[in-house]
Write a protein that holds these residues in place. Structure first.
Motif, PDB file in Angstrom:
ATOM      1  N   ILE A  91       0.712  -1.022  -0.006  1.00 29.08           N
ATOM      2  CA  ILE A  91       0.097   0.093   0.061  1.00 29.08           C
ATOM      3  C   ILE A  91       0.898   1.141  -0.006  1.00 29.08           C
ATOM      4  CG2 ILE A  91      -1.711   1.197   1.464  1.00 29.08           C
ATOM      5  CD1 ILE A  91      -2.801  -1.387   2.397  1.00 29.08           C
ATOM      6  N   LYS A  92       0.543   2.182  -1.031  1.00 30.32           N
ATOM      7  CA  LYS A  92       1.310   3.293  -1.059  1.00 30.32           C
ATOM      8  C   LYS A  92       0.851   4.356  -0.016  1.00 30.32           C
ATOM      9  CE  LYS A  92       3.377   1.995  -5.019  1.00 30.32           C
ATOM     10  NZ  LYS A  92       4.492   1.509  -4.986  1.00 30.32           N
ATOM     11  N   GLY A  93       1.868   4.906   0.314  1.00 29.20           N
ATOM     12  CA  GLY A  93       1.831   6.298   1.380  1.00 29.20           C
ATOM     13  C   GLY A  93       1.747   5.636   2.938  1.00 29.20           C
ATOM     14  N   ARG A  94       1.847   4.541   3.020  1.00 24.31           N
ATOM     15  CA  ARG A  94       1.644   4.069   4.587  1.00 24.31           C
ATOM     16  C   ARG A  94       2.506   4.588   5.498  1.00 24.31           C
ATOM     17  NH1 ARG A  94       4.212   0.265   1.320  1.00 24.31           N
ATOM     18  NH2 ARG A  94       6.615   0.032   2.078  1.00 24.31           N
ATOM     19  N   SER A  95       3.641   5.000   5.234  1.00 25.50           N
ATOM     20  CA  SER A  95       4.436   5.728   6.334  1.00 25.50           C
ATOM     21  C   SER A  95       3.900   6.797   6.792  1.00 25.50           C
ATOM     22  CB  SER A  95       5.703   5.807   5.680  1.00 25.50           C
ATOM     23  OG  SER A  95       5.855   7.033   4.857  1.00 25.50           O
ATOM     24  N   LYS A  96       3.022   7.814   6.214  1.00 22.83           N
ATOM     25  CA  LYS A  96       2.528   9.021   6.585  1.00 22.83           C
ATOM     26  C   LYS A  96       0.986   8.614   7.106  1.00 22.83           C
ATOM     27  CE  LYS A  96       5.039  11.797   3.526  1.00 22.83           C
ATOM     28  NZ  LYS A  96       5.656  11.406   2.193  1.00 22.83           N
ATOM     29  N   MET A  97       0.696   7.580   7.172  1.00 25.12           N
ATOM     30  CA  MET A  97      -0.782   7.074   7.799  1.00 25.12           C
ATOM     31  C   MET A  97      -0.608   7.003   9.299  1.00 25.12           C
ATOM     32  SD  MET A  97      -2.234   4.929   4.884  1.00 25.12           S
ATOM     33  CE  MET A  97      -2.403   4.928   2.843  1.00 25.12           C
ATOM     34  N   ASN A  98      -1.715   7.234   9.985  1.00 21.01           N
ATOM     35  CA  ASN A  98      -1.899   7.132  11.127  1.00 21.01           C
ATOM     36  C   ASN A  98      -2.900   5.532  11.442  1.00 21.01           C
ATOM     37  OD1 ASN A  98      -4.784   7.425  11.097  1.00 21.01           O
ATOM     38  ND2 ASN A  98      -4.707   9.503  11.508  1.00 21.01           N
ATOM     39  N   LYS A  99      -2.967   5.355  12.560  1.00 24.24           N
ATOM     40  CA  LYS A  99      -3.635   4.057  12.811  1.00 24.24           C
ATOM     41  C   LYS A  99      -5.021   3.837  12.040  1.00 24.24           C
ATOM     42  CE  LYS A  99      -5.296   0.921  16.556  1.00 24.24           C
ATOM     43  NZ  LYS A  99      -5.484   0.736  17.877  1.00 24.24           N
ATOM     44  N   ASP A 100      -5.907   4.679  12.098  1.00 24.79           N
ATOM     45  CA  ASP A 100      -7.245   4.893  11.420  1.00 24.79           C
ATOM     46  C   ASP A 100      -7.031   4.627  10.032  1.00 24.79           C
ATOM     47  OD1 ASP A 100      -8.482   4.698  13.887  1.00 24.79           O
ATOM     48  OD2 ASP A 100      -8.758   6.851  14.005  1.00 24.79           O
ATOM     49  N   GLN A 101      -6.352   5.451   9.527  1.00 25.12           N
ATOM     50  CA  GLN A 101      -6.043   5.421   8.001  1.00 25.12           C
ATOM     51  C   GLN A 101      -5.461   4.242   7.634  1.00 25.12           C
ATOM     52  OE1 GLN A 101      -3.253   8.929   8.165  1.00 25.12           O
ATOM     53  NE2 GLN A 101      -4.950  10.354   7.336  1.00 25.12           N
ATOM     54  N   LEU A 102      -4.607   3.445   8.199  1.00 29.52           N
ATOM     55  CA  LEU A 102      -4.016   2.241   7.751  1.00 29.52           C
ATOM     56  C   LEU A 102      -5.140   1.104   7.976  1.00 29.52           C
ATOM     57  CD1 LEU A 102      -0.566   2.223   9.844  1.00 29.52           C
ATOM     58  CD2 LEU A 102      -1.068   2.260   7.212  1.00 29.52           C
ATOM     59  N   ALA A 103      -5.734   1.256   8.819  1.00 28.89           N
ATOM     60  CA  ALA A 103      -7.018   0.319   9.087  1.00 28.89           C
ATOM     61  C   ALA A 103      -7.962   0.627   7.804  1.00 28.89           C
ATOM     62  CB  ALA A 103      -7.837   0.500  10.257  1.00 28.89           C
ATOM     63  N   ASP A 104      -8.275   1.825   7.584  1.00 25.70           N
ATOM     64  CA  ASP A 104      -9.025   2.033   6.241  1.00 25.70           C
ATOM     65  C   ASP A 104      -8.551   1.570   4.909  1.00 25.70           C
ATOM     66  OD1 ASP A 104     -11.108   3.242   7.723  1.00 25.70           O
ATOM     67  OD2 ASP A 104     -10.333   5.101   7.515  1.00 25.70           O
ATOM     68  N   ALA A 105      -7.187   1.547   4.926  1.00 31.00           N
ATOM     69  CA  ALA A 105      -6.665   1.396   3.744  1.00 31.00           C
ATOM     70  C   ALA A 105      -6.470  -0.211   3.659  1.00 31.00           C
ATOM     71  CB  ALA A 105      -5.157   1.875   3.453  1.00 31.00           C
ATOM     72  N   LEU A 106      -6.372  -0.641   4.396  1.00 27.20           N
ATOM     73  CA  LEU A 106      -6.356  -2.158   4.542  1.00 27.20           C
ATOM     74  C   LEU A 106      -7.676  -2.829   4.315  1.00 27.20           C
ATOM     75  CD1 LEU A 106      -3.592  -2.959   7.404  1.00 27.20           C
ATOM     76  CD2 LEU A 106      -3.345  -3.557   5.105  1.00 27.20           C
TER      77      LEU A 106
END
Length: 109
Positions: A91-106
């Motif tokens: 997933i692109k841009g993952r290093s700048k994501m917070n926990k909620d954003q990572l969960a949404d992307a996944l």
């Protein structure tokens, strides 16, 4: 059980496995939970040759004791666990994501 385990770790493994089965968990899942718990404890005490950063930095399974599954406090996987899964999925841009954003992307991928 691996030959590297001490007698205490083998007893702990059996106890965790039996407890999980008593709660209704299947045999295969109970053995996985028990082995992961013992191996994480080994990693945190420096007994394993290889250990993930998450295993070493996270609190012990005994101390956590279901903190992430009760009604108050953080829920689900940690940000590091979500990040590692995002990295595995590419997933692109993952290093700048917070926990909620990572969960949404996944959840979307």
């Amino acid at each position: 059980m691996p030959k590297e385990w001490t007698a205490k770790q083998e007893r702990q493994y059996e106890h965790i496995k039996d407890s999980a089965q008593d709660r209704g968990t299947g045999t295969k899942r109970a053995t996985e939970i028990a082995a992961r718990t013992v191996n994480k404890n080994r990693a945190q005490s420096g007994q394993s040759k290889t250990a993930s950063r998450t295993s070493v930095r996270d609190i012990s399974p005994q101390r956590r004791g279901g903190k992430r599954s009760h009604s108050d406090g953080p829920k689900g996987r940690t940000r590091d666990q979500l990040y590692n899964e995002a990295r595995q999925r590419g997933i692109k841009g993952r290093s700048k994501m917070n926990k909620d954003q990572l969960a949404d992307a996944l959840g979307r991928s």
